[in-house]
Design an enzyme around this catalytic site. Structure first.
Site, PDB file in Angstrom:
ATOM      1  N   ARG A  37      12.834  -9.639   2.521  1.00  0.00           N
ATOM      2  CA  ARG A  37      13.167  -9.523   1.434  1.00  0.00           C
ATOM      3  C   ARG A  37      14.608  -9.013   1.210  1.00  0.00           C
ATOM      4  O   ARG A  37      15.482  -9.182  -0.123  1.00  0.00           O
ATOM      5  CB  ARG A  37      12.139  -8.514   0.641  1.00  0.00           C
ATOM      6  CG  ARG A  37      10.956  -8.841   0.752  1.00  0.00           C
ATOM      7  CD  ARG A  37       9.915  -8.330  -0.006  1.00  0.00           C
ATOM      8  NE  ARG A  37      10.083  -7.729  -1.351  1.00  0.00           N
ATOM      9  CZ  ARG A  37       9.210  -8.050  -2.168  1.00  0.00           C
ATOM     10  NH1 ARG A  37       8.316  -8.960  -1.776  1.00  0.00           N
ATOM     11  NH2 ARG A  37       9.245  -7.817  -3.484  1.00  0.00           N
TER      12      ARG A  37
ATOM     13  N   LYS B 147      15.351 -11.145  -1.031  1.00  0.00           N
ATOM     14  CA  LYS B 147      14.552 -12.544  -1.118  1.00  0.00           C
ATOM     15  C   LYS B 147      13.963 -12.490  -2.585  1.00  0.00           C
ATOM     16  O   LYS B 147      13.780 -13.534  -3.256  1.00  0.00           O
ATOM     17  CB  LYS B 147      13.308 -12.476  -0.269  1.00  0.00           C
ATOM     18  CG  LYS B 147      12.423 -13.488   0.031  1.00  0.00           C
ATOM     19  CD  LYS B 147      13.301 -14.956   0.190  1.00  0.00           C
ATOM     20  CE  LYS B 147      12.472 -15.846   0.592  1.00  0.00           C
ATOM     21  NZ  LYS B 147      13.020 -17.169   0.645  1.00  0.00           N
TER      22      LYS B 147
ATOM     23  N   GLU C   6      25.855 -18.091   1.180  1.00  0.00           N
ATOM     24  CA  GLU C   6      24.834 -17.205   1.305  1.00  0.00           C
ATOM     25  C   GLU C   6      24.726 -16.350   2.675  1.00  0.00           C
ATOM     26  O   GLU C   6      24.538 -15.175   2.746  1.00  0.00           O
ATOM     27  CB  GLU C   6      23.440 -17.574   0.977  1.00  0.00           C
ATOM     28  CG  GLU C   6      23.098 -17.767  -0.589  1.00  0.00           C
ATOM     29  CD  GLU C   6      21.600 -18.269  -0.617  1.00  0.00           C
ATOM     30  OE1 GLU C   6      20.885 -17.441  -1.273  1.00  0.00           O
ATOM     31  OE2 GLU C   6      21.242 -19.364  -0.068  1.00  0.00           O
TER      32      GLU C   6
ATOM     33  N   ASN D   9      10.437   0.422  -6.773  1.00  0.00           N
ATOM     34  CA  ASN D   9      10.965  -1.092  -7.168  1.00  0.00           C
ATOM     35  C   ASN D   9      11.239  -1.207  -8.524  1.00  0.00           C
ATOM     36  O   ASN D   9      10.553  -1.097  -9.257  1.00  0.00           O
ATOM     37  CB  ASN D   9      10.161  -2.214  -6.797  1.00  0.00           C
ATOM     38  CG  ASN D   9      10.181  -2.457  -5.067  1.00  0.00           C
ATOM     39  OD1 ASN D   9      10.839  -1.695  -4.446  1.00  0.00           O
ATOM     40  ND2 ASN D   9       9.354  -3.238  -4.693  1.00  0.00           N
ATOM     41  N   GLY D  10      12.794  -1.971  -9.021  1.00  0.00           N
ATOM     42  CA  GLY D  10      12.800  -2.045 -10.346  1.00  0.00           C
ATOM     43  C   GLY D  10      13.837  -1.189 -11.075  1.00  0.00           C
ATOM     44  O   GLY D  10      14.570  -0.555 -10.028  1.00  0.00           O
TER      45      GLY D  10
ATOM     46  N   LYS E  97      24.018 -22.496   0.013  1.00  0.00           N
ATOM     47  CA  LYS E  97      23.672 -21.986   1.347  1.00  0.00           C
ATOM     48  C   LYS E  97      24.699 -21.526   2.283  1.00  0.00           C
ATOM     49  O   LYS E  97      24.475 -20.558   3.024  1.00  0.00           O
ATOM     50  CB  LYS E  97      22.751 -23.158   2.123  1.00  0.00           C
ATOM     51  CG  LYS E  97      21.522 -23.485   1.378  1.00  0.00           C
ATOM     52  CD  LYS E  97      20.478 -22.469   1.663  1.00  0.00           C
ATOM     53  CE  LYS E  97      19.374 -22.384   0.818  1.00  0.00           C
ATOM     54  NZ  LYS E  97      19.635 -21.715  -0.480  1.00  0.00           N
TER      55      LYS E  97
ATOM     56  N   GLU F  26      23.335 -26.910  -3.983  1.00  0.00           N
ATOM     57  CA  GLU F  26      22.407 -26.182  -3.105  1.00  0.00           C
ATOM     58  C   GLU F  26      23.269 -26.041  -1.536  1.00  0.00           C
ATOM     59  O   GLU F  26      23.070 -24.902  -0.970  1.00  0.00           O
ATOM     60  CB  GLU F  26      21.333 -27.131  -2.897  1.00  0.00           C
ATOM     61  CG  GLU F  26      20.260 -26.401  -1.905  1.00  0.00           C
ATOM     62  CD  GLU F  26      19.701 -25.020  -2.278  1.00  0.00           C
ATOM     63  OE1 GLU F  26      19.059 -24.418  -1.289  1.00  0.00           O
ATOM     64  OE2 GLU F  26      20.151 -24.476  -3.204  1.00  0.00           O
TER      65      GLU F  26
ATOM     66  N   HIS G  21      40.025 -33.619 -11.915  1.00  0.00           N
ATOM     67  CA  HIS G  21      40.415 -32.897 -13.275  1.00  0.00           C
ATOM     68  C   HIS G  21      40.385 -31.661 -12.824  1.00  0.00           C
ATOM     69  O   HIS G  21      40.208 -30.470 -13.612  1.00  0.00           O
ATOM     70  CB  HIS G  21      39.173 -33.106 -13.932  1.00  0.00           C
ATOM     71  CG  HIS G  21      38.750 -34.139 -14.613  1.00  0.00           C
ATOM     72  ND1 HIS G  21      39.512 -34.829 -15.608  1.00  0.00           N
ATOM     73  CD2 HIS G  21      37.898 -35.145 -14.253  1.00  0.00           C
ATOM     74  CE1 HIS G  21      39.263 -35.994 -15.850  1.00  0.00           C
ATOM     75  NE2 HIS G  21      37.979 -36.324 -15.172  1.00  0.00           N
TER      76      HIS G  21
ATOM     77  N   TRP H 195      17.327  -1.969  -1.708  1.00  0.00           N
ATOM     78  CA  TRP H 195      18.174  -2.844  -1.912  1.00  0.00           C
ATOM     79  C   TRP H 195      18.922  -2.198  -3.018  1.00  0.00           C
ATOM     80  O   TRP H 195      18.533  -1.974  -4.161  1.00  0.00           O
ATOM     81  CB  TRP H 195      17.840  -4.389  -2.079  1.00  0.00           C
ATOM     82  CG  TRP H 195      18.925  -5.338  -2.638  1.00  0.00           C
ATOM     83  CD1 TRP H 195      19.658  -5.816  -1.564  1.00  0.00           C
ATOM     84  CD2 TRP H 195      19.432  -5.761  -3.792  1.00  0.00           C
ATOM     85  NE1 TRP H 195      20.590  -6.778  -2.125  1.00  0.00           N
ATOM     86  CE2 TRP H 195      20.479  -6.846  -3.475  1.00  0.00           C
ATOM     87  CE3 TRP H 195      19.128  -5.674  -5.143  1.00  0.00           C
ATOM     88  CZ2 TRP H 195      21.273  -7.335  -4.455  1.00  0.00           C
ATOM     89  CZ3 TRP H 195      19.815  -6.347  -6.188  1.00  0.00           C
ATOM     90  CH2 TRP H 195      20.906  -6.985  -5.811  1.00  0.00           C
TER      91      TRP H 195
END
Length: 610
Positions: free
Chosen positions: A27, A605, A490, A99-100, A487, A483, A506, A74
């Site tokens: 995660r 995650k 990341e 968490n939160g 990736k 995407e 442009h 985290w």
């Protein structure tokens, strides 16, 4: 955030806690810790870095206990330091993991300081520990103290609490963040994710918004937001231990990329069994919901948002109804115009993405009753809050960078598109048969794309020294370029941006030189000639291109133009197949740069905070 595990048993729970935290590493986190009740003492060990470092310290200090809680953090409030790591303790008597985000923590902090509480960290979580202790000091037992404390908290939380005053009890509570209780034989558990406790039990209770749980060795009592006792359904998890282990692969991301043929096949299994698109795939009453929808509004974040962008092309071209796609965190904070005849589609791998969940709540508050979620985790919060649901069957996805969840989301969205088109009389029998056949062949096409890996490995060596990259695509393949760029940034930390290829002149063309590789998604579709013209614009500026094309695209290689060809063009499902090479490129570029592929820095995650 990010991961919680707790246990109460007649055996030593320290190995259970540590094993659970290791299973939650996917995660994303930057510190880890456990707190246990050992005799009359609350003992705690915390470390920044990996769970293994904390485990070594716990072993060295001789941690053993029958009750404990653990956490991987985290960072949100406060830096990555040991003092900010969880669990947090109040007066050496009570420990909390959380968490939160608590939005009113500053006001509570000032109040608690006035009551004599000293703070050792910069976190909002320490406020929770002291607030529960304050209510215990006022005469409440642990359960009542937790229930009183959470009523005074504003924001999102999942918490687990132990206290030396009540050594046979573990109390948990949730609001806005996932939390479950695992049921064992003479032992019970709490966790933010079933993977943390699957080695001990598969029987779980998913706590609802506002629930608290009173957990002992022999019993579990659940109370709703009004503190009234309530029965919650017991579920048997189908998460397998094998899906949580690497097997022959170097990383979970590599494993999950290679699992995509199976994941796609499993996701379309019910459709293949039916041999036709049908509303029953989306749940009871779906035909009444989907037959008269006037438009589709897709709400999602990150990779799921790019899946939604791809679906917009399908929905408007096949179902012939308007489709808008919006980042959930933006939608929830603007004054949106509601058309109750529109279908609200939320997409989330975990089913717990906070911004997406809150966007769904907002949509429902505006009068949207036609809601559908696409999700990979059964019984998670977003599907439970939606009228209809389509579960992707990707299996557990451990790598932080989503791969098989993305491609199976695309399969689900294509199935939704064709189902709406059929119900509204815009898909005839011949078209339906053609799309069913294309889906049937899709797992094989994905495998063909995976077979390109050796060629992509060679490209990745040339990408590794780069600091920037551009990704280009047109039409339905533009979201695949987005995407691919996501990736790459990341997991390799190479800065990458994606543009519709027609936008190159442009502005982005100013960035192109020999140091800026340009990745082009160039299938053999109606826009191929336009893409070829855009490639010439890059070539004329000295840029080097890496082109993912189809076998019949008639691209010629040169010193500046490198081409890898998929075996054949697969028509309308081409975006799914072309997602595979950009995943592999990111993975192998990250390997070449030596980054932590499965646990990229600063990322998590399951994003359950704003």
């Amino acid at each position: 955030m990010c991961g919680i595990v707790g246990a109460i048993a007649d055996r030593d729970v320290v190995p259970v806690l540590i094993d659970g935290l290791k299973r939650l590493e996917y995660r994303g986190y930057d510190s880890a810790g456990i707190a246990v009740l050992d005799g009359d003492d609350v003992r705690r060990v915390r470390r920044t870095g990996r769970v293994a470092e904390m485990e070594a310290a716990a072993q060295q200090e001789g941690f053993h206990a029958q009750l404990g809680i653990g956490h991987t953090r985290w960072a949100t409030h406060g830096g990555v330091t040991e003092s900010n790591a969880h669990p947090h303790v109040s007066f050496g008597e009570l420990a909390v993991v959380h968490n939160g985000i608590i939005e009113n923590h500053e006001q509570q902090r000032e109040r608690l300081r006035a009551e004599g509480y000293a703070f050792e960290s910069q976190t909002d979580t320490e406020v929770i520990a002291h607030l529960i202790h304050f209510h215990q000091r006022g005469g409440h037992d642990l359960l009542a103290a937790v229930q009183a404390a959470v009523r005074e908290l504003h924001g999102a939380y999942a918490i687990a609490v132990v206290s030396k005053r009540e050594p046979g009890r573990l109390v948990a509570a949730r609001m806005g963040c996932p939390l479950l209780v695992g049921l064992g034989d003479g032992e019970n558990f709490v966790a933010s994710d079933v993977s943390a406790i699957v080695q001990a039990t598969r029987r779980v209770i998913f706590l609802e918004e506002g629930d608290t749980a009173d957990v002992t060795r022999e019993s579990v009592r659940v109370f709703d937001a009004a503190n009234a006792p309530i029965e919650r359904e017991v579920h048997v998890s189908d998460v397998s231990l094998a899906s949580l282990e690497l097997g022959p692969y170097r990383h979970f991301m590599q494993k999950e990329i290679h699992e995509q043929p199976r994941a796609v096949a499993d996701t379309i299994e019910a459709l293949m069994d039916n041999g036709a698109f049908g509303a029953s795939l989306f749940g009871e009453g779906a035909e009444d919901v989907l037959r008269d929808v006037e438009g589709v509004q897709i709400l999602a974040c990150g990779t799921s948002y790019y899946a939604g962008l791809t679906a917009r092309y399908w929905i408007e071209s096949i179902a012939k109804i308007p489709c808008s796609v919006e980042i959930a965190s933006e939608y929830r904070y603007r004054e949106a115009h509601a058309n109750p005849k529109n279908l609200i589609v939320t997409i989330s791998q975990s089913g717990e993405t906070l911004d997406t969940m809150e966007a769904l709540k907002y949509a429902k508050s505006l009068g949207h009753a036609k809601t559908l979620s696409i999700c990979n985790v059964p019984e998670s919060a977003i599907p439970r809050a939606s009228r209809l649901v389509y579960y992707t069957r990707a299996g557990a996805e451990i790598g932080v960078a989503s791969t098989k969840a993305f491609t199976t989301q695309l399969v689900a969205l294509f199935t939704l598109t064709c189902t709406i088109a059929k119900l509204q009389g815009r898909l005839d029998a011949a078209q339906e048969a053609g799309y069913i056949d294309a889906l049937r062949q899709l797992p094989g096409s994905v495998q063909h794309a995976l077979n390109l890996e050796p060629q992509i490995v060679a490209w990745s060596e040339r990408f590794a020294p780069k600091q920037h990259a551009l990704f280009l695509g047109r039409g339905v393949h533009y979201p695949i370029a987005l995407e691919g760029a996501l990736k790459l940034k990341e997991i390799s930390y190479i800065h990458a941006e994606a543009y519709p290829a027609g936008e190159l002149k442009h502005g982005p063309l100013a960035l192109v030189d020999e140091a800026m590789p340009v990745v082009v998604i160039a299938p053999n579709d109606a826009l191929l000639e336009k893409v070829k013209s855009n490639i010439q614009e890059v070539r004329a500026r000295g840029g080097e291109m890496f082109v993912f094309a189809d076998a019949d695209s008639q691209f010629g290689e040169s010193e500046q133009v490198n081409v890898i060809r998929t075996p054949r063009h697969v028509g309308v499902l081409s975006p799914i197949v072309h997602a595979i090479p950009v995943q592999l490129l990111a993975y192998h570029a990250a390997l070449a740069r030596g980054t932590d592929v499965d646990k990229p820095r600063n990322l998590a995650k399951s994003v359950t905070v704003e």
